[in-house]
Design a protein around this motif. Structure first.
Motif, PDB file in Angstrom:
ATOM      1  N   SER A 277     -14.041   3.364   1.358  1.00 29.58           N
ATOM      2  CA  SER A 277     -12.718   3.898   1.010  1.00 29.58           C
ATOM      3  C   SER A 277     -11.751   2.767   0.706  1.00 29.58           C
ATOM      4  N   THR A 278     -11.769   1.755   1.550  1.00 24.70           N
ATOM      5  CA  THR A 278     -10.869   0.622   1.358  1.00 24.70           C
ATOM      6  C   THR A 278     -11.314  -0.260   0.199  1.00 24.70           C
ATOM      7  N   SER A 279     -12.604  -0.539   0.113  1.00 22.47           N
ATOM      8  CA  SER A 279     -13.071  -1.448  -0.935  1.00 22.47           C
ATOM      9  C   SER A 279     -12.884  -0.837  -2.326  1.00 22.47           C
ATOM     10  N   LEU A 280     -13.227   0.443  -2.486  1.00 20.99           N
ATOM     11  CA  LEU A 280     -13.051   1.088  -3.790  1.00 20.99           C
ATOM     12  C   LEU A 280     -11.567   1.259  -4.126  1.00 20.99           C
ATOM     13  N   GLY A 281     -10.761   1.559  -3.110  1.00 23.00           N
ATOM     14  CA  GLY A 281      -9.324   1.674  -3.340  1.00 23.00           C
ATOM     15  C   GLY A 281      -8.718   0.360  -3.795  1.00 23.00           C
ATOM     16  N   ALA A 282      -9.121  -0.721  -3.137  1.00 24.20           N
ATOM     17  CA  ALA A 282      -8.608  -2.046  -3.529  1.00 24.20           C
ATOM     18  C   ALA A 282      -9.050  -2.407  -4.940  1.00 24.20           C
ATOM     19  N   GLU A 283     -10.287  -2.074  -5.276  1.00 25.28           N
ATOM     20  CA  GLU A 283     -10.816  -2.414  -6.604  1.00 25.28           C
ATOM     21  C   GLU A 283     -10.022  -1.740  -7.718  1.00 25.28           C
ATOM     22  N   ILE A 284      -9.689  -0.448  -7.538  1.00 27.42           N
ATOM     23  CA  ILE A 284      -8.967   0.224  -8.637  1.00 27.42           C
ATOM     24  C   ILE A 284      -7.534  -0.283  -8.716  1.00 27.42           C
ATOM     25  N   CYS A 285      -6.910  -0.600  -7.574  1.00 27.80           N
ATOM     26  CA  CYS A 285      -5.565  -1.174  -7.619  1.00 27.80           C
ATOM     27  C   CYS A 285      -5.576  -2.507  -8.374  1.00 27.80           C
ATOM     28  N   GLU A 286      -6.580  -3.321  -8.096  1.00 29.26           N
ATOM     29  CA  GLU A 286      -6.676  -4.621  -8.760  1.00 29.26           C
ATOM     30  C   GLU A 286      -7.014  -4.478 -10.240  1.00 29.26           C
ATOM     31  N   SER A 287      -7.860  -3.506 -10.570  1.00 33.31           N
ATOM     32  CA  SER A 287      -8.205  -3.319 -11.984  1.00 33.31           C
ATOM     33  C   SER A 287      -7.002  -2.849 -12.795  1.00 33.31           C
TER      34      SER A 287
ATOM     35  N   VAL B  25      -7.507   9.098 -10.342  1.00 37.24           N
ATOM     36  CA  VAL B  25      -6.973   9.712 -11.567  1.00 37.24           C
ATOM     37  C   VAL B  25      -5.447   9.714 -11.532  1.00 37.24           C
ATOM     38  N   ALA B  26      -4.857  10.110 -10.403  1.00 38.33           N
ATOM     39  CA  ALA B  26      -3.403  10.128 -10.296  1.00 38.33           C
ATOM     40  C   ALA B  26      -2.831   8.729 -10.485  1.00 38.33           C
ATOM     41  N   LEU B  27      -3.463   7.746  -9.881  1.00 34.20           N
ATOM     42  CA  LEU B  27      -2.999   6.363  -9.979  1.00 34.20           C
ATOM     43  C   LEU B  27      -3.066   5.867 -11.420  1.00 34.20           C
TER      44      LEU B  27
ATOM     45  N   VAL C 204       4.423   1.294  -9.906  1.00 35.70           N
ATOM     46  CA  VAL C 204       3.488   2.086  -9.100  1.00 35.70           C
ATOM     47  C   VAL C 204       2.970   1.197  -7.980  1.00 35.70           C
ATOM     48  N   TYR C 205       3.014   1.712  -6.751  1.00 32.66           N
ATOM     49  CA  TYR C 205       2.601   0.933  -5.580  1.00 32.66           C
ATOM     50  C   TYR C 205       1.493   1.667  -4.847  1.00 32.66           C
ATOM     51  N   GLY C 206       0.401   0.965  -4.570  1.00 35.45           N
ATOM     52  CA  GLY C 206      -0.743   1.579  -3.902  1.00 35.45           C
ATOM     53  C   GLY C 206      -0.763   1.278  -2.416  1.00 35.45           C
ATOM     54  N   LEU C 207      -1.146   2.285  -1.633  1.00 29.27           N
ATOM     55  CA  LEU C 207      -1.294   2.107  -0.194  1.00 29.27           C
ATOM     56  C   LEU C 207      -2.708   2.473   0.221  1.00 29.27           C
ATOM     57  N   LEU C 208      -3.399   1.537   0.842  1.00 30.54           N
ATOM     58  CA  LEU C 208      -4.693   1.808   1.467  1.00 30.54           C
ATOM     59  C   LEU C 208      -4.401   2.062   2.943  1.00 30.54           C
ATOM     60  N   ILE C 209      -4.797   3.247   3.441  1.00 27.84           N
ATOM     61  CA  ILE C 209      -4.357   3.654   4.786  1.00 27.84           C
ATOM     62  C   ILE C 209      -5.571   4.066   5.616  1.00 27.84           C
ATOM     63  N   PRO C 210      -6.417   3.121   5.968  1.00 26.06           N
ATOM     64  CA  PRO C 210      -7.632   3.444   6.714  1.00 26.06           C
ATOM     65  C   PRO C 210      -7.368   3.592   8.214  1.00 26.06           C
ATOM     66  N   GLU C 211      -8.386   4.024   8.929  1.00 23.55           N
ATOM     67  CA  GLU C 211      -8.413   3.984  10.389  1.00 23.55           C
ATOM     68  C   GLU C 211      -9.844   3.667  10.783  1.00 23.55           C
TER      69      GLU C 211
ATOM     70  N   LYS D  60      12.687   4.834  -8.693  1.00 18.51           N
ATOM     71  CA  LYS D  60      12.267   3.699  -9.508  1.00 18.51           C
ATOM     72  C   LYS D  60      10.788   3.740  -9.862  1.00 18.51           C
ATOM     73  N   GLY D  61      10.004   4.479  -9.092  1.00 21.69           N
ATOM     74  CA  GLY D  61       8.568   4.515  -9.339  1.00 21.69           C
ATOM     75  C   GLY D  61       7.870   5.433  -8.363  1.00 21.69           C
ATOM     76  N   LEU D  62       6.566   5.226  -8.181  1.00 18.89           N
ATOM     77  CA  LEU D  62       5.746   6.078  -7.320  1.00 18.89           C
ATOM     78  C   LEU D  62       4.957   5.263  -6.313  1.00 18.89           C
ATOM     79  N   VAL D  63       4.826   5.812  -5.125  1.00 17.94           N
ATOM     80  CA  VAL D  63       3.889   5.329  -4.116  1.00 17.94           C
ATOM     81  C   VAL D  63       2.733   6.317  -4.064  1.00 17.94           C
ATOM     82  N   ILE D  64       1.508   5.801  -4.073  1.00 20.66           N
ATOM     83  CA  ILE D  64       0.322   6.653  -4.025  1.00 20.66           C
ATOM     84  C   ILE D  64      -0.626   6.140  -2.942  1.00 20.66           C
ATOM     85  N   GLY D  65      -1.062   7.038  -2.082  1.00 14.94           N
ATOM     86  CA  GLY D  65      -2.101   6.704  -1.120  1.00 14.94           C
ATOM     87  C   GLY D  65      -3.440   6.664  -1.836  1.00 14.94           C
ATOM     88  N   VAL D  66      -4.077   5.507  -1.846  1.00 14.62           N
ATOM     89  CA  VAL D  66      -5.311   5.307  -2.612  1.00 14.62           C
ATOM     90  C   VAL D  66      -6.493   5.343  -1.647  1.00 14.62           C
ATOM     91  N   SER D  67      -7.327   6.371  -1.791  1.00 13.35           N
ATOM     92  CA  SER D  67      -8.389   6.637  -0.815  1.00 13.35           C
ATOM     93  C   SER D  67      -9.762   6.132  -1.231  1.00 13.35           C
TER      94      SER D  67
END
Length: 319
Positions: free
Chosen positions: A71-81, A43-45, A57-64, A29-36
């Motif tokens: 990594s998390t803040s920029l990833g969240a920003e592009i998902c929201e944009s 670019v892939a997203l 398209v579903y984004g996953l932020l996967i920090p530790e 049905k779509g794609l899951v992408i790990g957003v770093s």
């Protein structure tokens, strides 16, 4: 460099078509992408959203706990944009259950006598190739208040163990992506580029364990051209590429490439197209001696990562 970058518009359209064909072909049905928060996943997203639509398209932020906050803040920003749904899933509990952090700290403590985790951050570095030659000696670097204050040479066994521990992070991230993708009947989209693929710069069954690789025929230099075309946030474009697995943000140039990416890509492109050393000299402004050393460095990386890039050999019966 002009020849290497080619027509970014045409490259983008080819990738978008590929994404649609693969998702349809896999009956997903779509794609899951790990957003770093890095340029490859951005670019892939963006290309996936342009082709499949934001609802597929579903984004996953996967920090530790050692991930850079950016990594998390920029990833969240592009998902929201891009207005896609996304979630954050920390893999720290997985790593802690396997004692990854404790085992890593034990190696660092016996390598670096002055190491104090309360005040020091760490990174793994290799000597700058262009200035120091082929010697491939890994060091643990201690950082205090943003400044490198010491570095210690790693023993071979400790280096191998550290790499194994760090690779658990990439494999844990992929576990999360497949858990999510299978629940949604989505495919998992990889973000490995051609430079990384050629050099084996990915973790087997980690970031290399995906359903599709839309960027794997694009050199890293071409990814930058695509990012400009797609109006990716300049903060992401300017961010140094990194696996982001050390407490101190460590770029791929510091550890893996050991030279600027525009030099590495030109050398790889020259090998692929069998360009003469005279052409390489003119375009990179490197000496002939340095070019020959760099080519040996690249060949060694290819040879030592053959098993990473290869599919598991199958024992066929009846031969």
């Amino acid at each position: 460099m002009d020849e290497l970058n080619g027509d970014a518009e045409k490259i983008a359209e080819t990738i978008r078509t590929f994404i649609k064909e693969q998702v349809v072909g896999f009956k997903k049905k779509g794609l899951v992408i790990g957003v770093s928060g890095g340029i490859d996943s951005a670019v892939a997203l963006t290309l996936a959203v342009q082709e499949l639509g934001k609802d597929n398209v579903y984004g996953l932020l996967i920090p530790e706990k050692e991930s850079a906050p950016s990594s998390t803040s920029l990833g969240a920003e592009i998902c929201e944009s891009l207005e896609i749904s996304y979630e954050e899933v920390s893999i720290s509990p997985i790593l802690e259950s396997l004692d990854i952090y404790d085992k890593k700290e034990q190696i660092i403590k016996r390598t670096c006598p002055e190491y104090d985790p309360r005040i020091h951050k760490t990174s793994l570095v290799l000597p700058d190739f262009l200035n120091q030659g082929l010697l491939n000696v890994p060091y643990i670097q201690l950082i205090k208040d943003g400044e490198a204050i010491a570095k210690y040479r790693l023993k071979a066994n400790d280096y191998l163990e550290l790499i194994g521990l760090q690779n658990v992070k990439q494999r844990s991230r992929m576990l999360v992506q497949y858990m999510c993708a299978e629940k949604m009947n989505y495919a998992v989209c990889g973000t490995t580029n051609k430079t990384e693929l050629a050099l084996g710069q990915f973790v087997k069954y980690g970031d290399g364990g995906v359903d599709i690789e839309p960027l794997a025929d694009c050199y890293k230099t071409q990814i930058y051209a695509l990012a400009k075309l797609l109006n990716v946030d300049e903060a992401i474009i300017q961010r140094p590429p990194s696996a982001d697995t050390w407490s101190h943000f460590t770029s791929d140039e510091d550890f893996y490439w050991r030279m600027p990416i525009h030099v590495m890509d030109q050398l790889l492109y020259a090998q692929e197209h069998r360009l003469s050393v005279e052409v390489i000299e003119k375009n990179t402004e490197l000496s002939r001696e340095t070019i020959h050393k760099a080519q040996r460095h690249i060949d060694r990386m290819r040879n030592t990562t053959t098993y990473v890039r290869a599919a598991p050999p199958i024992c066929y019966l009846g031969r």
